[in-house]
Design a protein around this motif. Structure first.
Motif, PDB file in Angstrom:
ATOM      1  N   ARG A 131       0.826  -1.213   0.000  1.00 24.50           N
ATOM      2  CA  ARG A 131       0.000   0.000   0.000  1.00 24.50           C
ATOM      3  C   ARG A 131       0.858   1.260   0.000  1.00 24.50           C
ATOM      4  O   ARG A 131       0.346   2.369   0.075  1.00 24.50           O
ATOM      5  N   LEU A 132       2.176   1.088  -0.013  1.00 23.39           N
ATOM      6  CA  LEU A 132       3.131   2.190   0.024  1.00 23.39           C
ATOM      7  C   LEU A 132       3.156   2.890   1.375  1.00 23.39           C
ATOM      8  O   LEU A 132       3.448   4.092   1.464  1.00 23.39           O
ATOM      9  N   ASP A 133       2.854   2.136   2.445  1.00 24.80           N
ATOM     10  CA  ASP A 133       3.097   2.615   3.802  1.00 24.80           C
ATOM     11  C   ASP A 133       4.568   2.401   4.117  1.00 24.80           C
ATOM     12  O   ASP A 133       5.090   1.289   3.930  1.00 24.80           O
ATOM     13  N   ILE A 134       5.250   3.424   4.606  1.00 26.94           N
ATOM     14  CA  ILE A 134       6.612   3.254   5.098  1.00 26.94           C
ATOM     15  C   ILE A 134       6.515   2.864   6.566  1.00 26.94           C
ATOM     16  O   ILE A 134       6.065   3.641   7.411  1.00 26.94           O
ATOM     17  N   LEU A 135       6.949   1.649   6.875  1.00 27.79           N
ATOM     18  CA  LEU A 135       6.778   1.075   8.210  1.00 27.79           C
ATOM     19  C   LEU A 135       8.002   1.262   9.095  1.00 27.79           C
ATOM     20  O   LEU A 135       7.882   1.236  10.317  1.00 27.79           O
ATOM     21  N   ALA A 136       9.162   1.401   8.500  1.00 25.99           N
ATOM     22  CA  ALA A 136      10.391   1.594   9.269  1.00 25.99           C
ATOM     23  C   ALA A 136      11.438   2.172   8.335  1.00 25.99           C
ATOM     24  O   ALA A 136      11.399   1.959   7.121  1.00 25.99           O
ATOM     25  N   SER A 137      12.393   2.903   8.913  1.00 22.88           N
ATOM     26  CA  SER A 137      13.410   3.560   8.096  1.00 22.88           C
ATOM     27  C   SER A 137      14.681   3.742   8.906  1.00 22.88           C
ATOM     28  O   SER A 137      14.656   3.733  10.144  1.00 22.88           O
ATOM     29  N   ASN A 138      15.801   3.913   8.210  1.00 25.33           N
ATOM     30  CA  ASN A 138      17.020   4.307   8.904  1.00 25.33           C
ATOM     31  C   ASN A 138      17.053   5.830   9.007  1.00 25.33           C
ATOM     32  O   ASN A 138      16.179   6.533   8.481  1.00 25.33           O
ATOM     33  N   GLY A 158      -1.930   7.375  14.251  1.00 25.22           N
ATOM     34  CA  GLY A 158      -2.075   5.932  14.389  1.00 25.22           C
ATOM     35  C   GLY A 158      -1.779   5.144  13.132  1.00 25.22           C
ATOM     36  O   GLY A 158      -1.946   3.923  13.113  1.00 25.22           O
ATOM     37  N   LYS A 159      -1.349   5.833  12.063  1.00 25.94           N
ATOM     38  CA  LYS A 159      -1.047   5.141  10.815  1.00 25.94           C
ATOM     39  C   LYS A 159       0.354   5.502  10.337  1.00 25.94           C
ATOM     40  O   LYS A 159       0.866   6.580  10.626  1.00 25.94           O
ATOM     41  N   PRO A 160       1.002   4.601   9.586  1.00 26.70           N
ATOM     42  CA  PRO A 160       2.332   4.905   9.062  1.00 26.70           C
ATOM     43  C   PRO A 160       2.250   5.905   7.918  1.00 26.70           C
ATOM     44  O   PRO A 160       1.176   6.146   7.346  1.00 26.70           O
ATOM     45  N   MET A 161       3.383   6.506   7.587  1.00 24.05           N
ATOM     46  CA  MET A 161       3.434   7.445   6.479  1.00 24.05           C
ATOM     47  C   MET A 161       3.135   6.720   5.178  1.00 24.05           C
ATOM     48  O   MET A 161       3.635   5.635   4.935  1.00 24.05           O
ATOM     49  N   ASN A 162       2.318   7.327   4.329  1.00 22.84           N
ATOM     50  CA  ASN A 162       1.924   6.698   3.075  1.00 22.84           C
ATOM     51  C   ASN A 162       2.347   7.558   1.891  1.00 22.84           C
ATOM     52  O   ASN A 162       1.972   8.725   1.785  1.00 22.84           O
ATOM     53  N   LEU A 163       3.113   6.968   0.995  1.00 29.92           N
ATOM     54  CA  LEU A 163       3.649   7.697  -0.148  1.00 29.92           C
ATOM     55  C   LEU A 163       2.564   8.098  -1.145  1.00 29.92           C
ATOM     56  O   LEU A 163       2.661   9.158  -1.775  1.00 29.92           O
ATOM     57  N   ALA A 164       1.541   7.284  -1.304  1.00 31.37           N
ATOM     58  CA  ALA A 164       0.482   7.608  -2.260  1.00 31.37           C
ATOM     59  C   ALA A 164      -0.339   8.799  -1.771  1.00 31.37           C
ATOM     60  O   ALA A 164      -0.717   9.679  -2.565  1.00 31.37           O
TER      61      ALA A 164
END
Length: 304
Positions: A131-138, A158-164
């Motif tokens: 869904r293009l949710d970014i769930l974790a990142s460095n 309450g939701k992850p960042m979404n690129l779309a």
């Protein structure tokens, strides 16, 4: 799974994209349809016109792999489109028992995977779902995507960042971030279309598509084109608010231990302005790991 409308629109759109000349057929006068006729596709695929017409009406259930591959060849499908056709056929042949769309559970990234992300210091790295949710990142990923993390539409409570959502619901921000917003928008929609074919029961994905279709005319127009894309490797082009243009190579891989998740790693060719820009961003983010992305304002102050 009744995905007949999706199948019908996909096959119709692919047939319209192929000209007779591309498959060495005479054009002839008085052609009333763009691309190939059904009779021509049937001939190229080695099936009867009646059978192909049934397939194009949306009935892929029972179609053999041989027929599907012959159809893909007749329509000149690329690898991504061929895989999408197979996904549609798989969904059409699925048991009707799980036909109710399901809401996806909140996806948490395993601690060990976050450790691996944090160990990658030479380039941005993150884990996303279909869904293009970014769930974790460095840390460097958060620095590159700092503007997205500040977006109200992309990052909901309450939701992850979404690129779309960022691309289509924050058009002014996205237009500054992407050198060619149109290309980024096309790719975003194609990735979501691919995921919808792979996992048609994902209620959260269907809800996202419904919201974007309602709120963004640009999304709605692109969704109707039925282009698909599997985001595995290539180039990424961004305009960072602090360090400027970033032209990065990327590689993506599906995580076998976490079905549905994808690890993305960006890097830059050594000695390029982008490599220097990433080194500068890395120096700004060389602090203990934080769950919050540094803002553009913070990076600016640290550079003063």
């Amino acid at each position: 799974m009744d995905n007949s409308e999706e199948v019908r629109e996909f096959l119709t759109s692919r047939r319209a994209n192929v000209t007779p000349a591309q498959v060495e057929l005479p054009s002839g006068p008085n052609r009333r349809v763009p691309g190939l006729r059904r009779t021509e596709v049937a001939m190229l695929a080695g099936v009867s016109v009646e059978y192909y017409s049934r397939l194009e009406r949306g009935s892929l259930a029972g179609a053999s792999d041989g027929v599907l591959h012959a159809l893909a060849q007749a329509l000149l499908l690329n690898d991504d489109e061929r895989s999408h056709l197979l996904d549609l056929a798989k969904a059409a042949n699925a048991s009707p028992i799980p036909s109710k769309r399901r809401s996806t559970k909140v996806q948490n990234v395993r601690p060990s995977l976050q450790f691996i992300l944090d160990a990658i210091t030479g380039g941005p790295a993150f884990v996303r779902n279909g869904r293009l949710d970014i769930l974790a990142s460095n840390a460097l990923g958060k620095a590159v995507y700092a503007d997205l993390y500040e977006s109200k539409e992309a990052t909901l409570p309450g939701k992850p960042m979404n690129l779309a959502r960022y691309c289509f619901l924050e058009p002014e921000r996205a237009d500054r971030f992407y050198p060619d917003w149109g290309i980024a928008a096309d790719q975003t929609v194609a990735i979501l279309r691919t995921e919808a074919g792979r996992d048609p029961y994902d209620k959260d994905l269907q809800d996202l598509i419904g919201e974007l279709s309602t709120r963004s005319e640009a999304f709605r127009a692109r969704w109707g084109i039925h282009d698909v894309r599997r985001h595995a490797s290539g180039m990424k082009h961004f305009i960072h608010p602090i360090v400027g243009p970033l032209d990065m190579i990327f590689e993506g891989t599906d995580l076998v231990a976490d079905p549905g998740l994808n690890l993305m790693i960006y890097t830059a060719e050594p000695g390029t302005p982008t490599a220097e820009a990433l080194s500068l961003l890395a120096s700004w983010t060389a602090t203990p790991a934080s769950s919050k992305a540094p803002s553009a304002e913070t990076l600016t102050k640290e550079n003063d």
